[in-house]
Design an enzyme around this catalytic site. Structure first.
Site, PDB file in Angstrom:
ATOM      1  N   THR A 191       0.890  -1.156   0.000  1.00 36.64           N
ATOM      2  CA  THR A 191       0.000   0.000   0.000  1.00 36.64           C
ATOM      3  C   THR A 191       0.925   1.201   0.000  1.00 36.64           C
ATOM      4  OG1 THR A 191      -1.490  -1.225   1.460  1.00 36.64           O
ATOM      5  CG2 THR A 191      -1.797   1.140   1.406  1.00 36.64           C
ATOM      6  N   ARG A 219     -13.023  -8.118  -2.743  1.00 31.46           N
ATOM      7  CA  ARG A 219     -12.320  -8.115  -1.455  1.00 31.46           C
ATOM      8  C   ARG A 219     -11.841  -6.696  -1.117  1.00 31.46           C
ATOM      9  NH1 ARG A 219      -7.001  -6.379   0.189  1.00 31.46           N
ATOM     10  NH2 ARG A 219      -6.424  -7.562   2.038  1.00 31.46           N
ATOM     11  N   GLY A 221      -9.494  -4.607   1.903  1.00 30.45           N
ATOM     12  CA  GLY A 221      -8.593  -4.785   3.035  1.00 30.45           C
ATOM     13  C   GLY A 221      -8.750  -3.662   4.053  1.00 30.45           C
TER      14      GLY A 221
END
Ligand code: GLY
Length: 312
Positions: A191, A219, A221
């Site tokens: 990230t 998905r 996170g």
């Protein structure tokens, strides 16, 4: 609302993701410098810290060496890119996007969400909002992302486990792509992020990611989840990188902020946050408070700080 007298040294600190290559640190240097120029140009604007964090992360999103914006990893089908991003400041601004596709700067879309009555937009709605706000259609896939994907397939064929603590079948058994299961990538997760302090002691954070692989379609996170991947408040700003499924369970960014608010030294708060995790789980953090800034990770993580003139 207006500022009190300036009493802090302006600072922009960025990271390129836990597990990213230290030799790519020049990308973080460029991002921090761009953020600092923005911060100093904005003068005493109440938006200055947030704008600087968005500017710094936009530079990282344009750098194909990092997993955010251009250069985002491919999802499990080897085709789709879904991106998450978030912004927050200590004056109450908050915006995020999750699972947004085909935009160049997810962090700028997240900053746009902060001006709406909502804090988080996802999927199709986030894309429509991006287009309505002027983000042109953009394909963030790179040749390098495709090459990386093929390398990961080769690793998998050699029996490499996709993610620590998970059987490969826990992804493939729940396959939800509109194409047949044919490939099973595995890759580290990273990230990009920035934390900012302005001269008046306001704080801001911005973060952006292409997510972790392997990932089912849809998905999300930690990156766009307040208190998990990012937090900014009166005691400082915190940005987190690593495996989102683990980070959300600890509300890591909020906890570190609360330790700072309680008077814990910044380096100790970062280390205490990292110590919550099994060392096999990739995790990294950056943070800034009124006096200090710091970086802490259990893998290599490129980062850089740019600092303005000291307080009078
Ligand atoms: N930290 C990025 C993610 O888990 O998506």
């Amino acid at each position: 609302m207006s500022h009190s007298a300036p009493n802090c040294t302006p600072l922009v600190l960025t990271h390129g993701g836990v597990g990213a290559r230290p030799k790519d640190r020049d990308g973080c240097v460029a991002a921090s410098q761009a953020g600092l120029h923005c911060l100093l140009d904005a003068g005493d604007s109440l938006q200055a810290a947030l704008q600087a964090a968005v500017q710094a992360v936009s530079v990282l999103e344009d750098d194909p060496r990092f997993n955010a914006g251009t250069g985002s990893v491919l999802r499990m089908d080897g085709v789709t890119i879904e991106m998450d991003a978030a912004v927050m400041d200590s004056l109450g601004k908050l915006g995020a996007v999750a699972g947004v596709r085909r935009v160049r700067h997810p962090v700028q879309v997240a900053a746009g969400v902060a001006a709406t009555p909502h804090w988080l937009l996802c999927g199709e709605g986030a894309l429509r909002f991006a287009r309505a706000s002027g983000s042109a259609d953009y394909d963030p896939a790179t040749l390098q992302a495709n090459i990386k994907h093929q390398e990961l397939l080769a690793q998998l064929q050699r029996g490499k486990r996709l993610r620590h603590g998970e059987e490969n079948a826990s992804f493939t058994d729940h396959w939800n792509y509109p194409v047949a299961l044919a490939i099973k990538p595995g890759a580290p997760c990273d990230t990009v992020g920035a934390v900012v302090r302005d001269a008046y002691g306001n704080f801001a954070v911005a973060a952006s990611t292409g997510g972790c692989t392997p990932s089912l379609l849809g998905r999300v996170g930690d990156t766009p989840i307040i208190g998990a991947g990012f937090y900014a408040g009166p005691a400082g700003a915190v940005a987190v990188t690593g495996i989102g499924e683990h980070i959300v369970r600890h509300l890591l960014a909020f906890r570190v902020h609360e330790w700072l608010a309680g008077g814990m030294p910044l380096d100790a708060a970062l280390q205490r946050g990292l110590d919550l995790f099994d060392p096999a789980i990739d995790v990294g953090l950056i943070a800034v408070n009124a006096r200090d800034s710091g970086v802490c990770s259990n893998r290599e993580m490129p980062s850089a700080a740019a600092q303005g003139p000291g307080a009078p």
